[in-house]
Design a protein around this motif. Structure first.
Motif, PDB file in Angstrom:
ATOM      1  N   UNK A 113      18.467  -2.961 -13.362  1.00 33.07           N
ATOM      2  CA  UNK A 113      18.474  -1.815 -12.450  1.00 33.07           C
ATOM      3  C   UNK A 113      18.024  -2.285 -11.072  1.00 33.07           C
ATOM      4  N   UNK A 114      18.254  -1.458 -10.093  1.00 37.87           N
ATOM      5  CA  UNK A 114      17.823  -1.815  -8.748  1.00 37.87           C
ATOM      6  C   UNK A 114      16.295  -1.907  -8.692  1.00 37.87           C
ATOM      7  N   UNK A 115      15.818  -2.788  -7.846  1.00 40.06           N
ATOM      8  CA  UNK A 115      14.372  -2.986  -7.719  1.00 40.06           C
ATOM      9  C   UNK A 115      13.770  -1.935  -6.796  1.00 40.06           C
ATOM     10  N   UNK A 116      13.722  -0.705  -7.294  1.00 36.80           N
ATOM     11  CA  UNK A 116      13.178   0.408  -6.514  1.00 36.80           C
ATOM     12  C   UNK A 116      11.707   0.580  -6.879  1.00 36.80           C
ATOM     13  N   UNK A 117      10.882   0.769  -5.885  1.00 36.53           N
ATOM     14  CA  UNK A 117       9.467   0.968  -6.139  1.00 36.53           C
ATOM     15  C   UNK A 117       8.700   0.864  -4.839  1.00 36.53           C
ATOM     16  N   UNK A 118       7.395   0.882  -4.938  1.00 33.24           N
ATOM     17  CA  UNK A 118       6.564   0.742  -3.740  1.00 33.24           C
ATOM     18  C   UNK A 118       5.683  -0.472  -3.905  1.00 33.24           C
ATOM     19  N   UNK A 119       5.402  -1.134  -2.804  1.00 35.21           N
ATOM     20  CA  UNK A 119       4.530  -2.307  -2.826  1.00 35.21           C
ATOM     21  C   UNK A 119       3.623  -2.204  -1.602  1.00 35.21           C
ATOM     22  N   UNK A 120       2.404  -1.734  -1.825  1.00 40.65           N
ATOM     23  CA  UNK A 120       1.497  -1.425  -0.724  1.00 40.65           C
ATOM     24  C   UNK A 120       0.262  -2.320  -0.743  1.00 40.65           C
ATOM     25  N   UNK A 121      -0.324  -2.474   0.440  1.00 40.46           N
ATOM     26  CA  UNK A 121      -1.552  -3.256   0.578  1.00 40.46           C
ATOM     27  C   UNK A 121      -2.671  -2.320   1.028  1.00 40.46           C
ATOM     28  N   UNK A 122      -3.781  -2.375   0.335  1.00 37.80           N
ATOM     29  CA  UNK A 122      -4.944  -1.577   0.709  1.00 37.80           C
ATOM     30  C   UNK A 122      -5.924  -2.515   1.422  1.00 37.80           C
ATOM     31  N   UNK A 123      -6.040  -2.362   2.727  1.00 37.29           N
ATOM     32  CA  UNK A 123      -6.950  -3.215   3.511  1.00 37.29           C
ATOM     33  C   UNK A 123      -8.324  -2.560   3.451  1.00 37.29           C
ATOM     34  N   UNK A 124      -9.290  -3.301   2.919  1.00 35.56           N
ATOM     35  CA  UNK A 124     -10.522  -2.659   2.475  1.00 35.56           C
ATOM     36  C   UNK A 124     -11.580  -2.502   3.552  1.00 35.56           C
ATOM     37  N   UNK A 125     -11.386  -3.181   4.663  1.00 34.64           N
ATOM     38  CA  UNK A 125     -12.405  -3.127   5.717  1.00 34.64           C
ATOM     39  C   UNK A 125     -11.787  -3.553   7.042  1.00 34.64           C
ATOM     40  N   UNK A 126     -12.207  -2.947   8.149  1.00 37.49           N
ATOM     41  CA  UNK A 126     -11.730  -3.412   9.457  1.00 37.49           C
ATOM     42  C   UNK A 126     -12.346  -4.769   9.837  1.00 37.49           C
ATOM     43  N   UNK A 127     -13.515  -5.077   9.258  1.00 40.50           N
ATOM     44  CA  UNK A 127     -14.172  -6.358   9.507  1.00 40.50           C
ATOM     45  C   UNK A 127     -13.539  -7.439   8.646  1.00 40.50           C
ATOM     46  N   UNK A 128     -13.562  -8.669   9.125  1.00 44.66           N
ATOM     47  CA  UNK A 128     -12.992  -9.772   8.364  1.00 44.66           C
ATOM     48  C   UNK A 128     -13.966 -10.223   7.269  1.00 44.66           C
ATOM     49  N   UNK A 129     -13.957  -9.497   6.160  1.00 42.67           N
ATOM     50  CA  UNK A 129     -14.829  -9.902   5.055  1.00 42.67           C
ATOM     51  C   UNK A 129     -13.982 -10.516   3.949  1.00 42.67           C
ATOM     52  N   UNK A 130     -14.602 -11.398   3.165  1.00 46.01           N
ATOM     53  CA  UNK A 130     -13.893 -12.137   2.122  1.00 46.01           C
ATOM     54  C   UNK A 130     -14.039 -11.419   0.791  1.00 46.01           C
ATOM     55  N   UNK A 131     -15.189 -10.763   0.614  1.00 41.89           N
ATOM     56  CA  UNK A 131     -15.452 -10.124  -0.675  1.00 41.89           C
ATOM     57  C   UNK A 131     -15.804  -8.654  -0.502  1.00 41.89           C
TER      58      UNK A 131
END
Lengths: 338, 338
Positions: A97-115
């Protein structure tokens, strides 16, 4: 258009994402995380990501500008496409079937944190609320069946950016691992009339040997048949089939248990690469009695060899009991100088 | 004593190999393959491995001394133990048994070679005969149900020694991947009365787009729903459920097809790390009509992220058709200067 293809033998679906296509020579260098350089996830670089789908932000600030605390954007290289129809069809004995779906990124902080553990509990709560909000929104679309929330930390865990983030892939099929878990639980339910995970939670709490963190509503433990050293599952103590049905007070406690568990892993294993993944019930079901949502945390400490890949049969060199004991006893107090 | 523990949800068994136990600090350094240094698998170092279980050797030479071509020894750090009884038991809702089984290493050459393709066809045939002989021998033991033959090449594929070798793990349970494949095939057989793999072979040969190597009795192709870039399966064209029932002439041809396929992967991807694994029918069954033995070859080119681990749902960035086309056309002639 990416395709979803089904292996007729195992029933496993695979995304063939041709738009990310690579040539053989592309595989000859090890992937790298760019460190220290430009980060598209940092505050001020909002125009370097696809436009924002939602964000929790300060009043009066504009979308795709500063002022956000958690921000959701489409993946820049999505494995699936939102627009179009499924067009389910056969190719001889194969299904596609067609590859229909969503692929989203949740950016967890405006600061550049690693964890994620660098954030306070309130902020981690907001990340969990974001997870919930996105699931609730996407399940309205009748083409979608399943929402898979996951997190890759460190290059060995498949991360390509170090700025703390999670991902959500929403698909028109149920991932095979969840399908197998659901059938296992259904069989148990038919036989015993109880949820298998509920029984497991009860036994873990009563023996205590594999417990890592326990609070009123949540428990984190090393599963009895851990595939990986220091594998940890977090479960709600009371039966619940859908992650998105979390209550407000539960989210507060889950944030605390998740953060504490990750702090313990980081303290024990010196910031290991890891993945976590939320296993929840497919959108098409209402609240069900036999499946129980949970989070699986997998530190990526060992190379997985042919034996494991080809058989689904894992060799774990650390007993879950000793991993849990170690994690229970490790101190998570941050060093003063930090 | 190692334990075999069953995850009650998925039905997956895990080996908890406590004798290889590691402390958290052991995970802080990346594993390394020792290159150039002392190699316990080389001719002359026979006393540095556990004693030999069998070998194909020149007449008049002694066990555990020079003169062998292929040599089988126990793994020095076995995941399972040969002696003892299974002692199947419960621990509340969990199932557990003793980790009884065999864990052997097949040393493929007395010379320090990195790849099986450096050997000629006759030598590769002897490796395949060794596989067969070990399965035939171990299936006599009624405690054992399954023999898993596999090969790890390169550190990213989990190898800890570079000298070309394979491994055999014989267990008292059927690995879950094989179990799932067998149920998929059984369903198809009930419905259609035919072997699913036989149908697949027929369709692959007739369309041709995913074929990599084809000979009279064997075919190597990129599976329709390949999980990984350049994944290749090798199947006998005629139905056969057990690897160990190979005929002499078939072994000759299989050696050729396997060697050619690996040469093509090496030429295309500059000696990629890879795993291969033989999927065959459990010992307890006689010849059956619905399962078809095969070899799965998985180049380890990409890091597997949380999404794949947690869902069994893979994203593959190379279509099997383009991988197969590339491999069909690549030249496998060795460079003159080599």
């Amino acid at each position: 258009m990416p395709e979803l293809r089904k292996d007729p033998v195992s029933g496993r679906w695979v995304i063939i994402a041709t738009e990310r296509a690579m040539r053989p020579s592309d595989f000859r260098t090890e992937p790298q995380i760019i460190k220290g350089g430009f980060c598209p996830f940092c505050e001020g670089n909002e125009d370097k990501t696809p436009p924002e789908i939602m964000a929790y932000r300060e009043k009066g600030t504009q979308p795709n500008a500063k002022g956000w605390r958690v921000r959701v954007v489409s993946n820049k290289f999505p494995a699936l496409r939102v627009e179009g129809n499924l067009n389910k069809r056969g190719e001889g004995i194969y299904d596609v079937m067609n590859g229909i779906g969503a692929h989203e990124v949740i950016i967890e902080s405006p600061r550049h944190i690693i964890s994620m553990t660098e954030l306070d509990n309130d902020h981690v709560e907001e990340i969990l609320w974001t997870y919930r909000d996105r699931l609730v929104d996407l399940k309205k679309d009748k083409r979608f069946i399943y929402g898979l929330l996951f997190k890759n930390v460190g290059i060995a865990a498949g991360a390509s950016l170090e700025h703390s983030h999670s991902q959500l892939i929403v698909t028109s099929i149920v991932p095979i691992t969840v399908m197998h878990e659901m059938s296992g639980c259904e069989e148990f339910y038919k036989y015993r009339g109880r949820c298998l995970f509920c029984d497991m939670v009860q036994q873990e709490i009563s023996t205590g040997v594999r417990i890592v963190v326990e609070e009123d509503n949540f428990v984190a433990f090393a599963p009895y048949a851990s595939r990986f050293p220091f594998e940890i599952w977090i479960l709600p103590k009371n039966h619940s089939s859908h992650f998105e049905n979390l209550q407000k007070l539960e989210i507060e406690e889950l944030a605390q248990v998740l953060r504490m568990t990750l702090l313990k892993l980081e303290a024990s294993l010196e910031f290991p690469p890891y993945n976590y993944i939320v296993h929840t019930t497919p959108f098409v079901f209402g609240e069900i009695e036999h499946y129980h949502w949970h989070i699986e945390i997998i530190p990526r400490l060992t190379k997985v060899a042919g034996f494991e890949w080809g058989s689904g049969f894992y060799i774990n060199t650390v007993t879950p009991e000793s991993a849990a004991e170690f994690l229970r006893n490790v101190s998570t107090e941050k060093k003063i100088e930090e």
